[in-house]
Design an enzyme around this catalytic site. Structure first.
Site, PDB file in Angstrom:
ATOM      1  N   SER A 217      13.051  11.809  81.208  1.00  0.00           N
ATOM      2  CA  SER A 217      14.192  11.995  82.104  1.00  0.00           C
ATOM      3  C   SER A 217      14.853  13.359  81.946  1.00  0.00           C
ATOM      4  O   SER A 217      15.133  14.043  82.937  1.00  0.00           O
ATOM      5  CB  SER A 217      15.218  10.888  81.881  1.00  0.00           C
ATOM      6  OG  SER A 217      15.770  10.948  80.567  1.00  0.00           O
ATOM      7  N   ASP A 218      15.093  13.777  80.704  1.00  0.00           N
ATOM      8  CA  ASP A 218      15.780  15.059  80.525  1.00  0.00           C
ATOM      9  C   ASP A 218      14.857  16.243  80.769  1.00  0.00           C
ATOM     10  O   ASP A 218      15.305  17.302  81.219  1.00  0.00           O
ATOM     11  CB  ASP A 218      16.452  15.149  79.158  1.00  0.00           C
ATOM     12  CG  ASP A 218      15.525  14.879  77.995  1.00  0.00           C
ATOM     13  OD1 ASP A 218      14.366  14.486  78.213  1.00  0.00           O
ATOM     14  OD2 ASP A 218      15.971  15.044  76.839  1.00  0.00           O
ATOM     15  N   CYS A 219      13.564  16.090  80.509  1.00  0.00           N
ATOM     16  CA  CYS A 219      12.613  17.178  80.768  1.00  0.00           C
ATOM     17  C   CYS A 219      12.481  17.425  82.265  1.00  0.00           C
ATOM     18  O   CYS A 219      12.441  18.575  82.720  1.00  0.00           O
ATOM     19  CB  CYS A 219      11.247  16.847  80.172  1.00  0.00           C
ATOM     20  SG  CYS A 219      11.273  16.595  78.398  1.00  0.00           S
TER      21      CYS A 219
ATOM     22  N   GLU B 156      15.953  19.142  83.312  1.00  0.00           N
ATOM     23  CA  GLU B 156      16.170  20.542  82.931  1.00  0.00           C
ATOM     24  C   GLU B 156      15.224  21.469  83.682  1.00  0.00           C
ATOM     25  O   GLU B 156      15.613  22.567  84.099  1.00  0.00           O
ATOM     26  CB  GLU B 156      16.013  20.714  81.415  1.00  0.00           C
ATOM     27  CG  GLU B 156      16.966  19.869  80.559  1.00  0.00           C
ATOM     28  CD  GLU B 156      18.438  20.177  80.772  1.00  0.00           C
ATOM     29  OE1 GLU B 156      18.774  21.161  81.452  1.00  0.00           O
ATOM     30  OE2 GLU B 156      19.278  19.401  80.255  1.00  0.00           O
TER      31      GLU B 156
END
Length: 758
Positions: free
Chosen positions: A486-488, A491
């Site tokens: 999710s965060d990859c 970003e």
């Protein structure tokens, strides 16, 4: 000279690499080019390789290290700045003009960091720290009779010697941890397998520590698995890993598809090999290890009685009464009296098929080195030594290796490529330099890289293999590995949008592909509004009652993370600003629920617990960014005000912040013994600036520390370890000392453009 590290690191090489004399016939060497002599002659071990002969190849973000033994080959393929930097060799860069303002320090930092950008446009680095990764790979090599070249063996030896505990000579769970049976028995075994003799003084010291800890019988579950596979232990000592679990209907609350992706991809091949009771061919080294690793006579050990024997240093998450009861029933009732062959055959066949799905969907790169090494052994045992599957695993295993000034280690994945590249782009943006023509070539290469690394399709057999939607996503490392996080995704998406909305940059990722990324991000919401990592949570924390790993906490299922939640919130908010009509209601609801969860996750002291970085400093930075994204800052939000007060309460006299990995283990803020760290200082400053904290003075003091730590050539030196996973294991993010320091300096410079600090 070898680049020194400061503040809390230990065991680094003290001397220049020793130059080798002469050359051999090979132009370059790797593991596939060595001669297989397993069982006859162990790898040759030298004091050190010639570091001027190492090269790191970037094949569209597939990293492999090569040792050029031929002089002509070395001339034809010169070392890059990045090669030399990774290896700790002199760069001979000129001193840059001393920075007076933070923006000067940003530009100096970028001037250095730009030199580390790799040909395909990304930034790479080591991703080490855990001390159980390399042993799994080496044991897999040995079990599959994969040749280990002398230069690998030599630098494995050097790395493990460099990372041995300076007092007792053992090894811990990670590079800063105290000696444990897990770390010591596996790394001792690794050294023996690559050719280090048992009577070497460092081996004698390590063995004494191992025996003092109780010997190999006191190792945790994963170590007992590897040593049983190797034939150093008997399978009776391994608590059951029945592949029959994979036959459970999906509606069962504890069915494996509900587990966290890393634990299920490890226990999948582990269960297959446990069920087969497969062992490597016995050799003299294995017979010798049976004498070296135990305090008892090997022939007299009742291995079954030691299934639950574990040293307190390793027992971070003791097995529950429920798991112990299940294991007892499996060992004493199910296995000997009930377990039908037809069911075992069916379970092994389904496990085998799931393993093949993992290999196929990642092109044999696999999720991470632990399951990759196990899948490698499964293919060897099942398909034979000359099979295509074994060849591919042997080939791709090299992408986990990394050579540095201390020697050769195993990374936690096949790299950090997309993750670090996204943060590098954002650090330039935060300094207001995206339109500066000086940095356009660097940024253009980075944008092209992210364009090429977007995952364009979902995996084959997505539902059958229990995989999360990934179309339009980015992975942590590269699209070969192919696991969306999710965060990859968030970003990378933010970085693409930032650059493509900047005048002068082309639109490489079109709207439809950006919408694909948004569609995938919107699948990540948990029931409470938070976001996890690879998938939304599929079961509750109660599943930790079945945690069999012992050395890790919070490993059985996905958990809500402030870091991941913030990344998704900020990505969706940025997207909505530029595409206000696409799924707008869903995005607003997602963001509202996510920020509400962020508030509930705040600790009484005002900080947030970090799950992927150390610890409260890291997560508090992200949480304050979440609040800021919806207009909540120090002036108008009690949550933001408490977060700022928490960070300020931890500022040290020198202006910096210093948090130890022990905070992750204990859940309490603990300072690092070595003092202030530039990375933690940057995190705290970013959080305060995001929250619009009104008093410049404490922020300025932190900025001053970061600027004073910057070297004349623009770099910052490595300090203490930065990352964590599963509460107890630390992992290195060396590029954080560039991307977050530059980001903090740039944000300060943008907010206070005329402020001089030094």
């Amino acid at each position: 000279m070898v680049r020194r590290k400061v503040n809390g690191t230990k065991g680094l090489a003290e001397a220049e690499p020793l130059l080798e004399k002469g050359s051999t016939k090979k132009r370059y060497s790797d593991i596939n080019g060595a001669v297989n002599s397993h069982g006859a002659k162990r790898p040759r071990i030298e004091d050190r390789t010639d570091y001027s002969r190492w090269r790191m190849r970037d094949d569209d973000s597939r990293h492999t290290w090569h040792y050029l033994e031929d002089d002509e080959a070395a001339k034809e393929w010169p070392q890059t700045y990045a090669d030399k930097y990774f290896l700790g060799l002199p760069l001979d860069l000129p001193d840059l003009p001393p920075a007076k303002k933070p923006l000067d320090a940003v530009k100096n930092g970028l001037a250095f960091f730009e030199k580390l950008q790799l040909p395909s446009g990304h930034w790479g680095c080591e991703y080490g720290g855990p001390m159980f990764l390399l042993p799994g790979l080496v044991i897999a090599w040995y079990a599959t009779k994969t040749p280990i070249p002398w230069f690998y063996a030599t630098e494995i030896k050097n790395y493990l010697f460099a990372r041995a505990h300076p007092e007792d000579g053992g090894w811990g769970l990670h590079i800063e941890g105290q000696s444990s049976v897990f770390g010591t028995v596996l790394n001792y075994t690794t050294l023996r397998l690559v050719g280090v003799e048992a009577d070497h003084p460092k081996m004698v010291k390590a063995r004494a520590t191992l025996h003092k800890l109780g010997g190999a019988t006191h190792a945790p579950h994963w170590a007992k698995f590897w040593l049983s596979l190797l034939g150093v232990m008997k399978w009776d000592i391994v608590n059951p890993v029945p592949p029959e679990l994979w036959l459970l209907p999906d509606w069962v609350p504890f069915a494996p598809w509900r587990w966290w992706i890393h634990i299920r991809q490890v226990f999948l091949p582990m269960g297959y090999l446990w069920s087969k009771k497969w062992q490597a061919e016995e050799t003299e080294t294995i017979r010798s290890l049976r004498k070296e690793l135990f305090v008892e006579d090997w022939d007299k050990i009742d291995f079954a009685s030691h299934r639950n024997t574990i040293h307190p240093n390793d027992n971070y998450h003791p097995k529950t009464w429920l798991l112990n009861s299940i294991n007892w029933l499996l060992v004493n009732v199910w296995n000997p009296y009930v377990r039908p062959k037809f069911l075992v055959d069916r379970a092994e066949a389904w496990s085998s098929e799931l393993i093949d799905m993992e290999d196929r969907n990642t092109d044999y790169a696999d999720l991470a080195p632990v399951n990759a090494a196990m899948n490698f052994v499964v293919c060897y045992a099942r398909d034979g030594p000359d099979s295509e599957s074994v060849r591919r695993h042997r080939e791709r295993a090299e992408e986990f290796l990394w050579v540095k000034d201390e020697g050769l280690l195993c990374n936690g994945t096949n790299g950090v490529q997309c993750w670090d590249t996204a943060f590098a782009i954002q650090s330039v943006m935060d300094a207001g330099l995206t339109e500066d023509p000086r940095w356009r070539p660097m940024l253009m290469k980075a944008l092209k890289y992210l364009d090429g690394q977007q995952i364009r399709e979902n995996v084959e057999d997505q539902a059958k293999g229990y995989r999360q939607q990934r179309k339009g996503a980015w992975a942590f490392s590269n699209k070969d590995q192919g696991y969306a996080v999710s965060d990859c995704v968030s970003e990378a998406l933010k970085s693409v949008i930032i650059l493509q909305q900047t005048p002068g940059f082309p639109t490489l990722v079109d709207d439809r592909r950006i919408f694909d990324a948004i569609d995938t991000l919107l699948t990540y919401s948990n029931a409470d509004g938070s976001c996890s990592s690879y998938e939304p949570a599929r079961a509750g924390p109660w599943m930790e009652m079945l945690n069999a790993a012992e050395v890790f906490g919070n490993i059985m299922v996905e958990y809500p993370y402030p870091e991941c939640t913030t990344a998704v919130v900020t990505a969706l908010s940025l997207f909505n600003k530029h595409w206000p009509d696409y799924r707008a209601k869903e995005i607003h609801r997602f963001v509202d629920r996510a920020v509400s969860w962020i508030k509930t996750a705040q600790n009484p002291h005002g900080g947030w617990y970090g799950n992927w970085g150390i610890c409260f400093t890291y997560a508090s930075m992200f949480a304050l960014e979440s609040l800021s994204s919806v207009g909540e800052t120090y002036e108008n939000s009690e949550y933001a005000k408490r977060g700022c007060k928490f960070l300020l309460s931890k500022q040290r006299e020198d202006g910096g912040w210093s948090e130890s990995y022990e905070a992750c283990e204990t859940g309490e803020y603990i300072e690092h013994a070595s003092g202030s760290q530039v990375v933690m200082t940057a995190w705290a400053i970013i959080g305060l600036l995001k929250a619009k904290y009104p008093d410049i003075e404490p922020i300025k003091r932190g900025i001053k520390l970061i600027m004073e730590r910057q070297q004349p050539n623009g770099e910052w030196l490595q300090e203490a370890i930065e990352g964590v996973f599963n509460k107890s294991c630390m992992i290195s993010y060396p590029n954080y000392k560039f991307v977050f320091t530059i980001k903090a300096l740039g944000m300060f410079a943008t907010r206070y453009p005329d402020e001089k600090v030094i």
